[in-house]
Write a protein that holds these residues in place. Structure first.
Motif, PDB file in Angstrom:
ATOM      1  N   HIS A 252      35.120  43.231  45.983  1.00 62.79           N
ATOM      2  CA  HIS A 252      35.608  44.703  45.839  1.00 62.79           C
ATOM      3  C   HIS A 252      37.126  44.609  45.182  1.00 62.79           C
ATOM      4  O   HIS A 252      37.967  44.340  46.167  1.00 62.79           O
ATOM      5  N   VAL A 253      37.425  45.168  44.301  1.00 68.84           N
ATOM      6  CA  VAL A 253      38.833  45.300  44.163  1.00 68.84           C
ATOM      7  C   VAL A 253      39.346  46.703  44.650  1.00 68.84           C
ATOM      8  O   VAL A 253      38.410  47.794  44.602  1.00 68.84           O
ATOM      9  N   CYS A 254      40.614  46.689  44.942  1.00 71.71           N
ATOM     10  CA  CYS A 254      41.107  47.904  45.177  1.00 71.71           C
ATOM     11  C   CYS A 254      41.376  48.902  44.431  1.00 71.71           C
ATOM     12  O   CYS A 254      41.879  48.708  43.374  1.00 71.71           O
ATOM     13  N   PRO A 255      40.628  49.991  44.473  1.00 66.54           N
ATOM     14  CA  PRO A 255      40.562  51.328  43.640  1.00 66.54           C
ATOM     15  C   PRO A 255      41.918  51.622  43.120  1.00 66.54           C
ATOM     16  O   PRO A 255      42.272  52.556  42.066  1.00 66.54           O
ATOM     17  N   THR A 256      43.150  51.307  43.898  1.00 64.52           N
ATOM     18  CA  THR A 256      44.411  51.964  43.735  1.00 64.52           C
ATOM     19  C   THR A 256      45.100  51.132  42.666  1.00 64.52           C
ATOM     20  O   THR A 256      46.558  51.267  42.180  1.00 64.52           O
ATOM     21  N   ASN A 257      44.655  49.889  42.213  1.00 68.40           N
ATOM     22  CA  ASN A 257      45.428  48.732  41.561  1.00 68.40           C
ATOM     23  C   ASN A 257      45.393  49.518  40.033  1.00 68.40           C
ATOM     24  O   ASN A 257      44.280  49.614  39.385  1.00 68.40           O
ATOM     25  N   GLU A 258      46.669  49.915  39.657  1.00 66.16           N
ATOM     26  CA  GLU A 258      46.988  50.459  38.385  1.00 66.16           C
ATOM     27  C   GLU A 258      46.501  49.712  37.188  1.00 66.16           C
ATOM     28  O   GLU A 258      46.184  50.251  36.252  1.00 66.16           O
TER      29      GLU A 258
ATOM     30  N   ILE B  89      39.859  58.464  44.063  1.00 72.30           N
ATOM     31  CA  ILE B  89      38.573  58.172  43.284  1.00 72.30           C
ATOM     32  C   ILE B  89      38.268  59.179  42.422  1.00 72.30           C
ATOM     33  O   ILE B  89      37.988  59.092  41.062  1.00 72.30           O
ATOM     34  N   THR B  90      38.476  60.715  42.830  1.00 72.28           N
ATOM     35  CA  THR B  90      38.453  61.377  41.889  1.00 72.28           C
ATOM     36  C   THR B  90      39.384  61.566  40.534  1.00 72.28           C
ATOM     37  O   THR B  90      38.908  61.888  39.339  1.00 72.28           O
ATOM     38  N   GLY B  91      40.516  60.856  40.873  1.00 68.49           N
ATOM     39  CA  GLY B  91      41.444  60.964  39.844  1.00 68.49           C
ATOM     40  C   GLY B  91      40.983  59.729  38.734  1.00 68.49           C
ATOM     41  O   GLY B  91      41.272  59.999  37.361  1.00 68.49           O
ATOM     42  N   PHE B  92      40.341  58.837  39.221  1.00 67.83           N
ATOM     43  CA  PHE B  92      39.886  57.675  38.304  1.00 67.83           C
ATOM     44  C   PHE B  92      38.851  58.216  37.519  1.00 67.83           C
ATOM     45  O   PHE B  92      38.647  58.141  36.197  1.00 67.83           O
ATOM     46  N   VAL B  93      37.820  59.056  38.219  1.00 64.27           N
ATOM     47  CA  VAL B  93      36.516  59.378  37.375  1.00 64.27           C
ATOM     48  C   VAL B  93      37.053  60.520  36.480  1.00 64.27           C
ATOM     49  O   VAL B  93      36.625  60.432  35.248  1.00 64.27           O
ATOM     50  N   ALA B  94      37.965  61.236  36.767  1.00 64.08           N
ATOM     51  CA  ALA B  94      38.334  62.401  35.880  1.00 64.08           C
ATOM     52  C   ALA B  94      39.017  61.607  34.419  1.00 64.08           C
ATOM     53  O   ALA B  94      38.993  62.044  33.414  1.00 64.08           O
ATOM     54  N   ASP B  95      39.895  60.542  34.735  1.00 62.81           N
ATOM     55  CA  ASP B  95      40.527  59.593  33.727  1.00 62.81           C
ATOM     56  C   ASP B  95      39.494  59.160  32.898  1.00 62.81           C
ATOM     57  O   ASP B  95      39.565  59.095  31.505  1.00 62.81           O
ATOM     58  N   ALA B  96      38.376  58.628  33.485  1.00 65.12           N
ATOM     59  CA  ALA B  96      37.064  57.967  32.723  1.00 65.12           C
ATOM     60  C   ALA B  96      36.592  59.270  32.006  1.00 65.12           C
ATOM     61  O   ALA B  96      36.093  58.686  30.776  1.00 65.12           O
TER      62      ALA B  96
ATOM     63  N   ARG C 153      42.703  49.314  36.898  1.00 64.26           N
ATOM     64  CA  ARG C 153      42.361  50.698  36.397  1.00 64.26           C
ATOM     65  C   ARG C 153      42.343  51.045  34.962  1.00 64.26           C
ATOM     66  O   ARG C 153      41.532  51.402  34.358  1.00 64.26           O
ATOM     67  N   ALA C 154      43.650  50.459  34.410  1.00 64.17           N
ATOM     68  CA  ALA C 154      43.830  50.608  33.033  1.00 64.17           C
ATOM     69  C   ALA C 154      42.984  49.780  32.180  1.00 64.17           C
ATOM     70  O   ALA C 154      42.497  50.459  31.185  1.00 64.17           O
ATOM     71  N   GLY C 155      42.626  48.549  32.840  1.00 64.48           N
ATOM     72  CA  GLY C 155      41.658  47.782  32.044  1.00 64.48           C
ATOM     73  C   GLY C 155      40.297  48.555  32.174  1.00 64.48           C
ATOM     74  O   GLY C 155      39.701  48.447  31.057  1.00 64.48           O
ATOM     75  N   LEU C 156      39.998  48.975  33.145  1.00 63.14           N
ATOM     76  CA  LEU C 156      38.721  49.758  33.331  1.00 63.14           C
ATOM     77  C   LEU C 156      38.455  50.710  32.351  1.00 63.14           C
ATOM     78  O   LEU C 156      37.509  51.023  31.575  1.00 63.14           O
ATOM     79  N   LEU C 157      39.671  51.444  32.093  1.00 62.37           N
ATOM     80  CA  LEU C 157      39.541  52.560  31.163  1.00 62.37           C
ATOM     81  C   LEU C 157      39.291  52.147  29.721  1.00 62.37           C
ATOM     82  O   LEU C 157      38.794  52.872  29.018  1.00 62.37           O
ATOM     83  N   GLU C 158      40.103  51.093  29.161  1.00 58.98           N
ATOM     84  CA  GLU C 158      39.961  50.585  28.045  1.00 58.98           C
ATOM     85  C   GLU C 158      38.250  50.158  27.919  1.00 58.98           C
ATOM     86  O   GLU C 158      37.896  50.231  26.761  1.00 58.98           O
ATOM     87  N   ILE C 159      37.513  49.647  28.864  1.00 62.07           N
ATOM     88  CA  ILE C 159      36.279  49.251  28.719  1.00 62.07           C
ATOM     89  C   ILE C 159      35.303  50.606  28.410  1.00 62.07           C
ATOM     90  O   ILE C 159      34.415  50.499  27.566  1.00 62.07           O
TER      91      ILE C 159
ATOM     92  N   PHE D 230      34.673  48.967  40.414  1.00 62.88           N
ATOM     93  CA  PHE D 230      35.456  48.228  41.391  1.00 62.88           C
ATOM     94  C   PHE D 230      34.574  47.067  42.043  1.00 62.88           C
ATOM     95  O   PHE D 230      35.234  46.186  42.916  1.00 62.88           O
ATOM     96  N   GLY D 231      33.639  46.973  41.755  1.00 59.53           N
ATOM     97  CA  GLY D 231      32.906  45.304  42.200  1.00 59.53           C
ATOM     98  C   GLY D 231      33.316  44.368  40.845  1.00 59.53           C
ATOM     99  O   GLY D 231      32.486  44.541  39.784  1.00 59.53           O
ATOM    100  N   ASP D 232      33.797  43.323  41.396  1.00 57.59           N
ATOM    101  CA  ASP D 232      34.008  42.136  40.365  1.00 57.59           C
ATOM    102  C   ASP D 232      34.562  40.796  41.013  1.00 57.59           C
ATOM    103  O   ASP D 232      35.404  40.468  41.520  1.00 57.59           O
ATOM    104  N   ASN D 233      33.456  40.151  41.269  1.00 59.02           N
ATOM    105  CA  ASN D 233      33.645  38.815  41.777  1.00 59.02           C
ATOM    106  C   ASN D 233      34.506  37.997  41.115  1.00 59.02           C
ATOM    107  O   ASN D 233      35.424  37.327  41.599  1.00 59.02           O
ATOM    108  N   ALA D 234      34.504  37.833  39.671  1.00 58.55           N
ATOM    109  CA  ALA D 234      35.197  37.018  39.124  1.00 58.55           C
ATOM    110  C   ALA D 234      36.780  37.420  38.970  1.00 58.55           C
ATOM    111  O   ALA D 234      37.620  36.621  39.287  1.00 58.55           O
ATOM    112  N   ALA D 235      37.037  38.610  39.089  1.00 57.86           N
ATOM    113  CA  ALA D 235      38.603  39.266  39.163  1.00 57.86           C
ATOM    114  C   ALA D 235      39.010  38.750  40.418  1.00 57.86           C
ATOM    115  O   ALA D 235      40.382  38.363  40.582  1.00 57.86           O
ATOM    116  N   VAL D 236      38.184  39.111  41.481  1.00 59.09           N
ATOM    117  CA  VAL D 236      39.010  38.953  42.904  1.00 59.09           C
ATOM    118  C   VAL D 236      39.304  37.247  42.928  1.00 59.09           C
ATOM    119  O   VAL D 236      39.944  36.838  43.536  1.00 59.09           O
ATOM    120  N   ASP D 237      37.981  36.456  42.548  1.00 60.33           N
ATOM    121  CA  ASP D 237      38.260  35.237  42.652  1.00 60.33           C
ATOM    122  C   ASP D 237      39.598  34.753  41.895  1.00 60.33           C
ATOM    123  O   ASP D 237      40.239  33.487  42.398  1.00 60.33           O
TER     124      ASP D 237
END
Length: 282
Positions: A78-84, A142-149, A87-93, A45-52
């Motif tokens: 910092h990107v908001c961690p609830t942005n679905e 946060i726990t839900g995201f880590v569980a999905d990852a 989050r989906a893009g992160l899980l693809e990575i 959720f740290g991402d300068n380019a995405a926020v810019d």
């Protein structure tokens, strides 16, 4: 065991290191292809380019203050961690990394600090949740995201923790519920960064604090030291302090200095000589 954190693919194979962490996505938004011979590491959720590129992604507090690097207390945006969608893009990575190497490290996971996030989406999600307490709701996100990852990681799941073991601080600051995350995480990593390590008592204090915090859950933790332009003797001394508590020691972003410290430490142990800085000096 010693490891390196690097953006240079060739360094993960240096003989001095037992493990290499390779940054596939860092806080600038820089991206690289995952490696088969490294633990691929993702700044979540740290991402300068995405926020810019899209200011709607940024986490905000109740006053609308964005969690960006322009603020005096954030080093990156910092990107908001609830942005679905994000989050989906992160899980693809995560899945792409796991396809190359079964072990993956999740970095920069959590809300940016106390009071975040109060965007409209977070307000709706909290209001529609089963939680009455906002801190509990944040932790569940946060726990839900880590569980999905972790579901997408067949090997070892590493998770970086903010270096504050004081009771309740990780939970209140970032929404990190260590007890809940212990179900999904195989190893926590604590970065204790300094540019000099001229004193080491604070290293011992924080390392001991994390030992006390994590011991009840049976999850090992390792400590990551900053290696860029750090005096070699000081880096060796810092390593000696933290490895008393940590499972392993990793070195960040200067493989040459890290390798030299490992060699020096090995030579000192064989000769019975140590180069420990005076912990009371400034």
């Amino acid at each position: 065991m010693y490891g390196v954190v690097t953006r240079n693919a060739e360094e993960v194979e240096w003989s001095e290191f037992d493990v290499g962490f390779y940054e596939v996505k860092d806080v600038t938004g820089r991206a690289a292809q995952p490696l088969p011979n490294a633990v691929n590491m993702i700044s979540c959720f740290g991402d300068n380019a995405a926020v810019d590129a899209d200011r709607d992604l940024v986490a905000v507090d109740g006053d609308g203050t964005p969690a960006t690097r322009e603020q005096p207390y954030f080093d990156w945006s910092h990107v908001c961690p609830t942005n679905e969608q994000y989050r989906a893009g992160l899980l693809e990575i995560v899945a792409d990394c796991a396809a190359e190497n079964g072990d993956v490290r999740l970095d920069d996971v959590g809300f940016p600090r106390e009071g975040y996030c109060r965007c409209d989406r977070c307000e709706r999600r909290f209001a529609g949740s089963d939680h009455e307490d906002r801190l509990d709701w944040r932790a569940s996100e946060i726990t839900g995201f880590v569980a999905d990852a972790a579901e997408r990681i067949p090997g070892r799941t590493y998770l970086t923790l903010y270096p504050d073991p004081y009771p309740g601080h990780l939970f209140g600051r970032e929404g990190i519920d260590v007890e809940a995350l212990a179900e999904y995480v195989d190893e926590f990593v604590v970065p204790l960064y300094d540019t000099a390590y001229a004193t080491t008592y604070w290293l011992e204090t924080i390392a001991k604090g994390f030992e006390s915090l994590l011991d009840p859950y049976g999850i090992p933790f390792s400590i990551e030291l900053y290696a860029v332009d750090v005096d070699l003797d000081a880096l060796v001394g810092a390593t000696e302090v933290v490895e008393t508590y940590a499972e392993d020691v990793y070195f960040g972003y200067d493989a040459s200095n890290a390798a030299a410290a490992i060699r020096r430490k090995g030579a000192d142990e064989r000769s019975g000589v140590t180069h420990r800085p005076d912990s009371g000096s400034e």
